[in-house]
Design a protein around this motif. Structure first.
Motif, mmCIF file in Angstrom:
data_model
loop_
_atom_site.group_PDB
_atom_site.id
_atom_site.type_symbol
_atom_site.label_atom_id
_atom_site.label_comp_id
_atom_site.label_asym_id
_atom_site.label_seq_id
_atom_site.Cartn_x
_atom_site.Cartn_y
_atom_site.Cartn_z
ATOM 1 N N VAL A 182 0.834 -1.201 0.000
ATOM 2 C CA VAL A 182 0.000 0.000 0.000
ATOM 3 C C VAL A 182 0.871 1.254 0.000
ATOM 4 C CG1 VAL A 182 -1.627 1.351 1.391
ATOM 5 C CG2 VAL A 182 -1.976 -1.111 1.094
ATOM 6 N N GLU A 183 1.954 1.228 0.767
ATOM 7 C CA GLU A 183 2.852 2.383 0.837
ATOM 8 C C GLU A 183 3.533 2.632 -0.511
ATOM 9 O OE1 GLU A 183 5.582 2.229 4.082
ATOM 10 O OE2 GLU A 183 4.026 1.802 5.563
ATOM 11 N N ILE A 184 3.900 1.559 -1.208
ATOM 12 C CA ILE A 184 4.518 1.722 -2.526
ATOM 13 C C ILE A 184 3.564 2.463 -3.460
ATOM 14 C CG2 ILE A 184 5.277 0.491 -4.601
ATOM 15 C CD1 ILE A 184 6.380 -1.689 -2.755
ATOM 16 N N LEU A 185 2.316 2.017 -3.502
ATOM 17 C CA LEU A 185 1.331 2.667 -4.370
ATOM 18 C C LEU A 185 1.090 4.109 -3.950
ATOM 19 C CD1 LEU A 185 -1.487 0.082 -5.178
ATOM 20 C CD2 LEU A 185 0.107 1.165 -6.742
ATOM 21 N N SER A 186 1.016 4.340 -2.656
ATOM 22 C CA SER A 186 0.764 5.695 -2.160
ATOM 23 C C SER A 186 1.905 6.630 -2.542
ATOM 24 C CB SER A 186 0.573 5.675 -0.649
ATOM 25 O OG SER A 186 0.334 6.974 -0.151
ATOM 26 N N GLN A 187 3.139 6.157 -2.390
ATOM 27 C CA GLN A 187 4.300 6.989 -2.715
ATOM 28 C C GLN A 187 4.362 7.310 -4.202
ATOM 29 O OE1 GLN A 187 6.852 8.426 -0.867
ATOM 30 N NE2 GLN A 187 5.592 7.988 0.924
ATOM 31 N N GLN A 188 4.008 6.348 -5.033
ATOM 32 C CA GLN A 188 4.137 6.527 -6.475
ATOM 33 C C GLN A 188 2.969 7.295 -7.096
ATOM 34 O OE1 GLN A 188 6.745 5.762 -8.350
ATOM 35 N NE2 GLN A 188 7.917 4.852 -6.696
ATOM 36 N N THR A 189 1.825 7.290 -6.421
ATOM 37 C CA THR A 189 0.632 7.915 -6.999
ATOM 38 C C THR A 189 0.139 9.127 -6.227
ATOM 39 O OG1 THR A 189 -0.882 6.490 -5.721
ATOM 40 C CG2 THR A 189 -0.138 5.678 -7.873
ATOM 41 N N PRO A 196 -1.060 -1.687 -24.153
ATOM 42 C CA PRO A 196 -0.769 -0.292 -23.786
ATOM 43 C C PRO A 196 -1.898 0.431 -23.051
ATOM 44 C CG PRO A 196 -1.263 -0.429 -26.128
ATOM 45 C CD PRO A 196 -1.232 -1.840 -25.620
ATOM 46 N N HIS A 197 -2.308 -0.156 -21.924
ATOM 47 C CA HIS A 197 -3.267 0.503 -21.037
ATOM 48 C C HIS A 197 -2.510 1.327 -19.994
ATOM 49 C CE1 HIS A 197 -6.768 -1.865 -22.375
ATOM 50 N NE2 HIS A 197 -5.961 -2.911 -22.418
ATOM 51 N N PRO A 198 -3.167 2.294 -19.359
ATOM 52 C CA PRO A 198 -2.552 2.971 -18.219
ATOM 53 C C PRO A 198 -2.314 1.968 -17.092
ATOM 54 C CG PRO A 198 -4.522 4.136 -18.973
ATOM 55 C CD PRO A 198 -4.514 2.811 -19.663
ATOM 56 N N PRO A 199 -1.386 2.246 -16.188
ATOM 57 C CA PRO A 199 -1.147 1.341 -15.057
ATOM 58 C C PRO A 199 -2.421 1.096 -14.257
ATOM 59 C CG PRO A 199 0.589 2.982 -15.194
ATOM 60 C CD PRO A 199 -0.468 3.392 -16.173
ATOM 61 N N SER A 200 -2.595 -0.144 -13.804
ATOM 62 C CA SER A 200 -3.782 -0.525 -13.032
ATOM 63 C C SER A 200 -3.345 -1.215 -11.745
ATOM 64 C CB SER A 200 -4.655 -1.480 -13.854
ATOM 65 O OG SER A 200 -5.641 -2.088 -13.041
ATOM 66 N N PRO A 201 -4.028 -0.949 -10.614
ATOM 67 C CA PRO A 201 -3.660 -1.622 -9.372
ATOM 68 C C PRO A 201 -4.039 -3.092 -9.354
ATOM 69 C CG PRO A 201 -5.619 -0.289 -9.035
ATOM 70 C CD PRO A 201 -5.118 0.020 -10.406
ATOM 71 N N TYR A 202 -4.866 -3.532 -10.300
ATOM 72 C CA TYR A 202 -5.313 -4.915 -10.351
ATOM 73 C C TYR A 202 -4.675 -5.631 -11.527
ATOM 74 C CZ TYR A 202 -9.015 -3.080 -7.324
ATOM 75 O OH TYR A 202 -9.708 -2.471 -6.322
ATOM 76 N N HIS A 203 -4.475 -6.930 -11.354
ATOM 77 C CA HIS A 203 -4.077 -7.775 -12.482
ATOM 78 C C HIS A 203 -5.373 -8.194 -13.169
ATOM 79 C CE1 HIS A 203 -0.988 -10.864 -14.047
ATOM 80 N NE2 HIS A 203 -1.945 -10.676 -14.952
ATOM 81 N N VAL A 204 -5.512 -7.844 -14.468
ATOM 82 C CA VAL A 204 -6.797 -7.986 -15.147
ATOM 83 C C VAL A 204 -6.650 -8.830 -16.412
ATOM 84 C CG1 VAL A 204 -8.697 -6.753 -16.255
ATOM 85 C CG2 VAL A 204 -7.547 -5.736 -14.278
ATOM 86 N N TYR A 205 -7.556 -9.798 -16.571
ATOM 87 C CA TYR A 205 -7.727 -10.491 -17.838
ATOM 88 C C TYR A 205 -8.919 -9.852 -18.555
ATOM 89 C CZ TYR A 205 -4.767 -14.336 -16.104
ATOM 90 O OH TYR A 205 -3.728 -15.096 -15.610
ATOM 91 N N LYS A 206 -8.745 -9.559 -19.837
ATOM 92 C CA LYS A 206 -9.796 -8.910 -20.622
ATOM 93 C C LYS A 206 -10.319 -9.897 -21.663
ATOM 94 C CE LYS A 206 -9.337 -4.578 -21.706
ATOM 95 N NZ LYS A 206 -10.392 -4.061 -20.835
ATOM 96 N N MET A 207 -11.625 -10.132 -21.663
ATOM 97 C CA MET A 207 -12.257 -11.031 -22.623
ATOM 98 C C MET A 207 -13.068 -10.208 -23.621
ATOM 99 S SD MET A 207 -13.544 -14.102 -20.090
ATOM 100 C CE MET A 207 -13.875 -15.186 -21.493
ATOM 101 N N PHE A 208 -12.826 -10.444 -24.909
ATOM 102 C CA PHE A 208 -13.554 -9.756 -25.973
ATOM 103 C C PHE A 208 -14.454 -10.773 -26.671
ATOM 104 C CE2 PHE A 208 -9.900 -7.223 -25.031
ATOM 105 C CZ PHE A 208 -10.311 -5.915 -25.197
ATOM 106 N N ILE A 209 -15.764 -10.520 -26.616
ATOM 107 C CA ILE A 209 -16.747 -11.465 -27.146
ATOM 108 C C ILE A 209 -17.555 -10.781 -28.228
ATOM 109 C CG2 ILE A 209 -18.773 -12.863 -26.580
ATOM 110 C CD1 ILE A 209 -17.645 -13.183 -23.763
ATOM 111 N N GLN A 210 -17.509 -11.340 -29.438
ATOM 112 C CA GLN A 210 -18.279 -10.771 -30.549
ATOM 113 C C GLN A 210 -19.752 -11.118 -30.363
ATOM 114 O OE1 GLN A 210 -16.641 -11.533 -34.402
ATOM 115 N NE2 GLN A 210 -18.384 -10.660 -35.495
#
Length: 205
Positions: A40-47, A136-150
């Protein structure tokens, strides 16, 4: 690629979350809580975001740490793709959002398309499963899988949603300013590849 400090913070948070879930020893629990606080401190310091806010959003989960799942509906009409304008940043994205407990990925795509665009659709094809950190997304605090469904339109009319304020179709060479936290230009191009070549294999990672 995401910055190294963010990768470390997420790894530390994951280790702490699993440790706090499964450890029984009081001293180990204390150590894992310390690790969580460091993340939490790492994120707070960087953001420059207050640690209390970060702890509520980033370090509030329990159980085994797993990636979040973001599901996007890819909808074409002719040679144009459906995008909705987001209230949060005024930019455009494929309809979608976090996966919901109790719903399949295709059910989430159908639900999000209706809520954000007004169209009734049916899911017809998985286009890709992407790891957000590899794109090339902006940094995110979560690890995210993105599903694209036609999906295919079967009814409804264009209608703004609670989180959106416009619904339009765009040609491949006339894309508007994209909400890159949600989808990138390369991901929209991937969707068009499947439109032009229905035999295009599913993309992953």
């Amino acid at each position: 690629m995401e910055p190294k400090w963010l990768e470390w913070a997420k790894q530390l948070q994951s280790i702490a979350q699993v440790g706090l879930t499964y450890s029984k020893d009081v001293y180990d629990l204390e150590r894992f809580e310390l690790i969580r606080n460091i993340s939490v401190e790492i994120l707070s310091q960087q953001t420059s975001v207050d640690t209390k806010v970060i702890k509520e959003l980033f370090a509030n989960e329990t159980g085994y740490a797993t990636p979040k799942v973001d599901i996007r509906a890819v909808i074409f009409r002719g040679n144009k793709i459906l995008l909705v304008r987001e209230n949060t940043d005024g930019n455009w994205s494929l309809p979608g959002g976090w996966g919901d407990i109790g719903l399949t990925p295709s059910e989430v795509a159908v639900k999000e398309a209706k809520e954000e665009s007004g169209f009734d659709v049916k899911a017809i094809k998985l286009i890709g499963v992407l790891d957000k950190k590899c794109h090339p997304h902006p940094p995110s605090p979560y690890h995210v899988y993105k599903m694209f469904i036609q999906c295919e339109i079967i009814g409804g009319q264009p209608k703004e949603g609670i989180e959106t304020n416009a619904v339009e179709f765009f040609a491949e060479n006339e894309l508007p300013s994209l909400s890159i936290a949600r989808n990138t230009e390369s991901q929209i191009q991937l969707a068009f590849k499947h439109l032009h070549n229905p035999q295009e294999p599913v993309y992953f990672d």
